[in-house]
Design an enzyme around this catalytic site. Sequence first.
Site, mmCIF file in Angstrom:
data_model
loop_
_atom_site.group_PDB
_atom_site.id
_atom_site.type_symbol
_atom_site.label_atom_id
_atom_site.label_comp_id
_atom_site.label_asym_id
_atom_site.label_seq_id
_atom_site.Cartn_x
_atom_site.Cartn_y
_atom_site.Cartn_z
ATOM 1 N N GLU A 142 31.295 -29.375 29.511
ATOM 2 C CA GLU A 142 29.942 -29.746 29.932
ATOM 3 C C GLU A 142 29.317 -30.623 28.862
ATOM 4 O O GLU A 142 29.531 -30.417 27.667
ATOM 5 C CB GLU A 142 29.035 -28.522 30.150
ATOM 6 C CG GLU A 142 29.368 -27.687 31.368
ATOM 7 C CD GLU A 142 28.366 -26.552 31.596
ATOM 8 O OE1 GLU A 142 27.180 -26.706 31.208
ATOM 9 O OE2 GLU A 142 28.766 -25.516 32.152
ATOM 10 N N GLU B 177 30.348 -19.626 28.903
ATOM 11 C CA GLU B 177 29.150 -19.435 28.082
ATOM 12 C C GLU B 177 28.698 -17.983 27.963
ATOM 13 O O GLU B 177 27.606 -17.603 28.404
ATOM 14 C CB GLU B 177 28.005 -20.297 28.604
ATOM 15 C CG GLU B 177 28.276 -21.785 28.530
ATOM 16 C CD GLU B 177 27.074 -22.638 28.896
ATOM 17 O OE1 GLU B 177 27.090 -23.838 28.598
ATOM 18 O OE2 GLU B 177 26.102 -22.092 29.497
#
Length: 472
Positions: free
Chosen positions: A377, A164
């Site tokens: 995720e 991320e």
Amino acid sequence: MQPFPNNFLWGAATAAYQVEGAHDVDGKGPSIWDIYSHQPGTTYQGTNGDVAADHYHRMEEDVALMAELGMSSYRFSIAWARIFPEGRGKVNAAGVDFYNRLIDTLLSYNIQPMITLYHWDLPQRLQDEGGWESRATAEAFAEYAMTCFLAFSDRVSLWSTFNETVVFIGHGYITGLHPPGVNSPARALQACHHVFVAHAKAVAAFRQMQCDGNIRGKGMIGFVNVLQPHTPASTMSEDQKATRIADGIYTHWLYDPVLKGEYPKELLEIAQLTLGAPEFVKGDEKLLKENICDFIGLNYYKREMVAANPQQSTFEMNTSGQSNSAGEFGFKDLFKFVRNPEGEYTDWDWEIYPQGLTEGIMQIKARYGDIPIYITENGLGYKDPIIDGKIIDDARIDYLSRHLQAIADAIAQGADVRGFYPWSFIDLLSWLNGYQKQYGFVYIDRHDYLKRKKKKSFDWYQRVIQSNGTIL
């Protein structure tokens, strides 16, 4: 519904700083989060990861629970400062030993490790020397990555370099909410470029080590990005255009360098003209182009509805040299995110929109081809209700069930999705939110010596895995 592919990986995920604890044990050095979270006013009620879920000391217990759950894979990150206390130089043997024991314990239960090398916890020593704004950090990352490949690749075949970028660079260098607490779009773009350089150097090393025989088997290396699809707020052409701009900034800028080996041309020209960043050194273009990913990891929680900003709804080069300022990566006021008046939202104001996962996966396939995909995720941040001593997290079951259906829909449309790693296996530290935002299948009783308690979702996910996704 049709079952998932027979070799589909059913997993769950965590990250080192959020779960391990043992922040200064066995030679580990301080990370930026070890320092930042102790500064007044940075986190909810001063919470930090000094102890977290104490996974470092309770690893065997936790892995046994993973095995009981039926997981076939576990995604976790390595704490860089546990391997190199100062970011580079001398290796901490005790840190290597911990991850060796974790990997061996997982494999003893036939659980395949998926390792993330960087989940936001830069060694503080490297931050003191410039952090991601310094190209030397990319060189240090390559050294760290090679050390991990040599130590663990005989048993680990799935690797991702970073998690991320949009978050740790966006909040670290634009909003200032994460370490190092900077507010500068130009510095953000340069730091982001050095992350892509670090990734490419690690991929190059990984493949060279495969050629040299230092990495055996068919290991794969990838990158993990936020998947945030965008939907126009209306059919108006201005909102449609604003949505394309949002796609460029939040998706193409972050995915193209690791999946195409280049930046989106127009965005790069605008960034360099208006902000003077990112600056390249000779060979960067070649390095990125020759070291694209084997797979991409997608972290999906929400989509965003996009509307034009009436004050500045055009997307044109600013030839005056004036900075267009922020946005997430240097383009403020070109669009705005708006709330969906008919949407369903979490307690933290994230829209629950399962079909966005299907849409996002298919957008990735359309732009980048048949790249292997792992959903690295996906989960619901929630304050779990405790009823008669039992954790009844029906909302999480509903959330994950609907998102698994969305993955199945994408697979039916031809996407090469190979695994699902819900966030998270166990309740853990949620960065700025402390321990109030729960995600796990396993509850941590913070009033009873961190006792592990299985939630209702644990039993549900166990049945899902046993049925290979037939039962949702």
